[in-house]
Write a protein that holds these residues in place. Sequence first.
Motif, PDB file in Angstrom:
ATOM      1  N   HIS A 184     -22.784 -84.553  64.135  1.00 16.95           N
ATOM      2  CA  HIS A 184     -22.304 -84.688  62.757  1.00 16.95           C
ATOM      3  C   HIS A 184     -23.382 -85.366  61.912  1.00 16.95           C
ATOM      4  O   HIS A 184     -23.950 -86.373  62.319  1.00 16.95           O
ATOM      5  N   ALA A 185     -23.683 -84.762  60.776  1.00 17.81           N
ATOM      6  CA  ALA A 185     -24.616 -85.382  59.832  1.00 17.81           C
ATOM      7  C   ALA A 185     -23.945 -85.462  58.473  1.00 17.81           C
ATOM      8  O   ALA A 185     -23.203 -84.558  58.072  1.00 17.81           O
ATOM      9  N   GLU A 186     -24.206 -86.552  57.791  1.00 18.47           N
ATOM     10  CA  GLU A 186     -23.736 -86.695  56.419  1.00 18.47           C
ATOM     11  C   GLU A 186     -24.780 -87.479  55.650  1.00 18.47           C
ATOM     12  O   GLU A 186     -25.539 -88.260  56.222  1.00 18.47           O
ATOM     13  N   GLY A 187     -24.845 -87.199  54.374  1.00 18.27           N
ATOM     14  CA  GLY A 187     -25.828 -87.869  53.544  1.00 18.27           C
ATOM     15  C   GLY A 187     -25.265 -88.151  52.167  1.00 18.27           C
ATOM     16  O   GLY A 187     -24.385 -87.441  51.680  1.00 18.27           O
ATOM     17  N   ASP A 188     -25.792 -89.198  51.550  1.00 18.33           N
ATOM     18  CA  ASP A 188     -25.326 -89.613  50.228  1.00 18.33           C
ATOM     19  C   ASP A 188     -26.335 -89.199  49.169  1.00 18.33           C
ATOM     20  O   ASP A 188     -27.523 -89.526  49.261  1.00 18.33           O
ATOM     21  N   LEU A 189     -25.831 -88.483  48.172  1.00 16.09           N
ATOM     22  CA  LEU A 189     -26.639 -88.051  47.029  1.00 16.09           C
ATOM     23  C   LEU A 189     -26.047 -88.638  45.760  1.00 16.09           C
ATOM     24  O   LEU A 189     -24.829 -88.698  45.609  1.00 16.09           O
ATOM     25  N   ASP A 190     -26.893 -89.052  44.854  1.00 17.00           N
ATOM     26  CA  ASP A 190     -26.472 -89.490  43.524  1.00 17.00           C
ATOM     27  C   ASP A 190     -26.917 -88.378  42.573  1.00 17.00           C
ATOM     28  O   ASP A 190     -28.101 -88.254  42.259  1.00 17.00           O
ATOM     29  N   PHE A 191     -25.990 -87.542  42.179  1.00 15.46           N
ATOM     30  CA  PHE A 191     -26.340 -86.366  41.381  1.00 15.46           C
ATOM     31  C   PHE A 191     -26.810 -86.703  39.969  1.00 15.46           C
ATOM     32  O   PHE A 191     -27.277 -85.835  39.246  1.00 15.46           O
ATOM     33  N   ARG A 192     -26.727 -87.983  39.569  1.00 21.17           N
ATOM     34  CA  ARG A 192     -27.308 -88.355  38.274  1.00 21.17           C
ATOM     35  C   ARG A 192     -28.810 -88.114  38.282  1.00 21.17           C
ATOM     36  O   ARG A 192     -29.391 -87.719  37.270  1.00 21.17           O
ATOM     37  N   GLY A 193     -29.461 -88.313  39.433  1.00 21.00           N
ATOM     38  CA  GLY A 193     -30.903 -88.071  39.541  1.00 21.00           C
ATOM     39  C   GLY A 193     -31.235 -86.605  39.398  1.00 21.00           C
ATOM     40  O   GLY A 193     -32.133 -86.223  38.636  1.00 21.00           O
ATOM     41  N   THR A 194     -30.514 -85.752  40.116  1.00 29.79           N
ATOM     42  CA  THR A 194     -30.750 -84.302  40.070  1.00 29.79           C
ATOM     43  C   THR A 194     -30.516 -83.746  38.671  1.00 29.79           C
ATOM     44  O   THR A 194     -31.230 -82.856  38.222  1.00 29.79           O
ATOM     45  N   LEU A 195     -29.526 -84.260  37.980  1.00 28.70           N
ATOM     46  CA  LEU A 195     -29.210 -83.763  36.638  1.00 28.70           C
ATOM     47  C   LEU A 195     -29.990 -84.473  35.533  1.00 28.70           C
ATOM     48  O   LEU A 195     -29.816 -84.159  34.353  1.00 28.70           O
ATOM     49  N   GLY A 196     -30.831 -85.424  35.889  1.00 25.75           N
ATOM     50  CA  GLY A 196     -31.631 -86.120  34.887  1.00 25.75           C
ATOM     51  C   GLY A 196     -30.827 -87.033  33.991  1.00 25.75           C
ATOM     52  O   GLY A 196     -31.220 -87.317  32.865  1.00 25.75           O
ATOM     53  N   VAL A 197     -29.700 -87.507  34.475  1.00 24.73           N
ATOM     54  CA  VAL A 197     -28.828 -88.373  33.683  1.00 24.73           C
ATOM     55  C   VAL A 197     -29.318 -89.818  33.694  1.00 24.73           C
ATOM     56  O   VAL A 197     -29.180 -90.529  32.712  1.00 24.73           O
ATOM     57  N   ALA A 198     -29.885 -90.235  34.819  1.00 21.40           N
ATOM     58  CA  ALA A 198     -30.370 -91.612  34.952  1.00 21.40           C
ATOM     59  C   ALA A 198     -31.724 -91.579  35.650  1.00 21.40           C
ATOM     60  O   ALA A 198     -31.821 -91.148  36.789  1.00 21.40           O
ATOM     61  N   LYS A 199     -32.742 -92.038  34.948  1.00 23.76           N
ATOM     62  CA  LYS A 199     -34.092 -92.004  35.511  1.00 23.76           C
ATOM     63  C   LYS A 199     -34.249 -92.888  36.737  1.00 23.76           C
ATOM     64  O   LYS A 199     -35.111 -92.649  37.580  1.00 23.76           O
ATOM     65  N   ASP A 200     -33.406 -93.914  36.856  1.00 28.01           N
ATOM     66  CA  ASP A 200     -33.510 -94.797  38.016  1.00 28.01           C
ATOM     67  C   ASP A 200     -32.739 -94.272  39.234  1.00 28.01           C
ATOM     68  O   ASP A 200     -32.843 -94.830  40.322  1.00 28.01           O
ATOM     69  N   ALA A 201     -31.990 -93.189  39.058  1.00 31.64           N
ATOM     70  CA  ALA A 201     -31.248 -92.595  40.179  1.00 31.64           C
ATOM     71  C   ALA A 201     -32.189 -91.665  40.946  1.00 31.64           C
ATOM     72  O   ALA A 201     -32.854 -90.819  40.352  1.00 31.64           O
ATOM     73  N   PRO A 202     -32.250 -91.811  42.265  1.00 32.79           N
ATOM     74  CA  PRO A 202     -33.167 -90.974  43.043  1.00 32.79           C
ATOM     75  C   PRO A 202     -32.717 -89.519  43.059  1.00 32.79           C
ATOM     76  O   PRO A 202     -31.531 -89.217  42.965  1.00 32.79           O
TER      77      PRO A 202
END
Length: 174
Positions: free
Chosen positions: A100-118
């Motif tokens: 089992h693998a799981e990972g945490d993503l902060d989609f604010r980074g992908t969408l360019g909503v927050a520059k400090d979000a990876p």
Amino acid sequence: MDKSQLAETQGPLKSQYKEDPESAVVTLKADGDVDGSGIACRVQTSQALVEAGLHPATGGDGTQLCSGDMLLEALVACAGVTLRAVSTSMGVEIRGGNVHAEGDLDFRGTLGVAKDAPVGFREVRLRFDLDTDADADTLATLHKLTERYCVVFQTLAKPPELSVEMTPRQAATA
């Protein structure tokens, strides 16, 4: 495949790679097709054509594969195969189990909503639930060797040098 069959299969390869290290370097390839409409990329795998698209957290409708999910799936596949090879080589019986693998993503980074979000996973967790009678020391060795020899795990743990090239496709002339 049992321990002796694995050794018989891999033995000549190991000898060849020791004698000729360059013969061990293999370039793996993947190709995608972004022709067509929509925000998608079609990828031909050895088994099927798959289409990746936006994750629902970025506006996708969930009908296409998410490349983040595909990355975790690749990790599970590689770790599972590596576990089986290592346990076979060690003579450790694994009757079954799950990876089992799981990972945490902060989609604010992908969408360019927050520059400090990876952009990308900030944490990935891999877990094995095994049906085995192996003792704690044997499992610790199995864990260590599976982690050491899993290509996808090691690639994520120690990222390779990356490069990107983008060129325009030349229009066909009549």
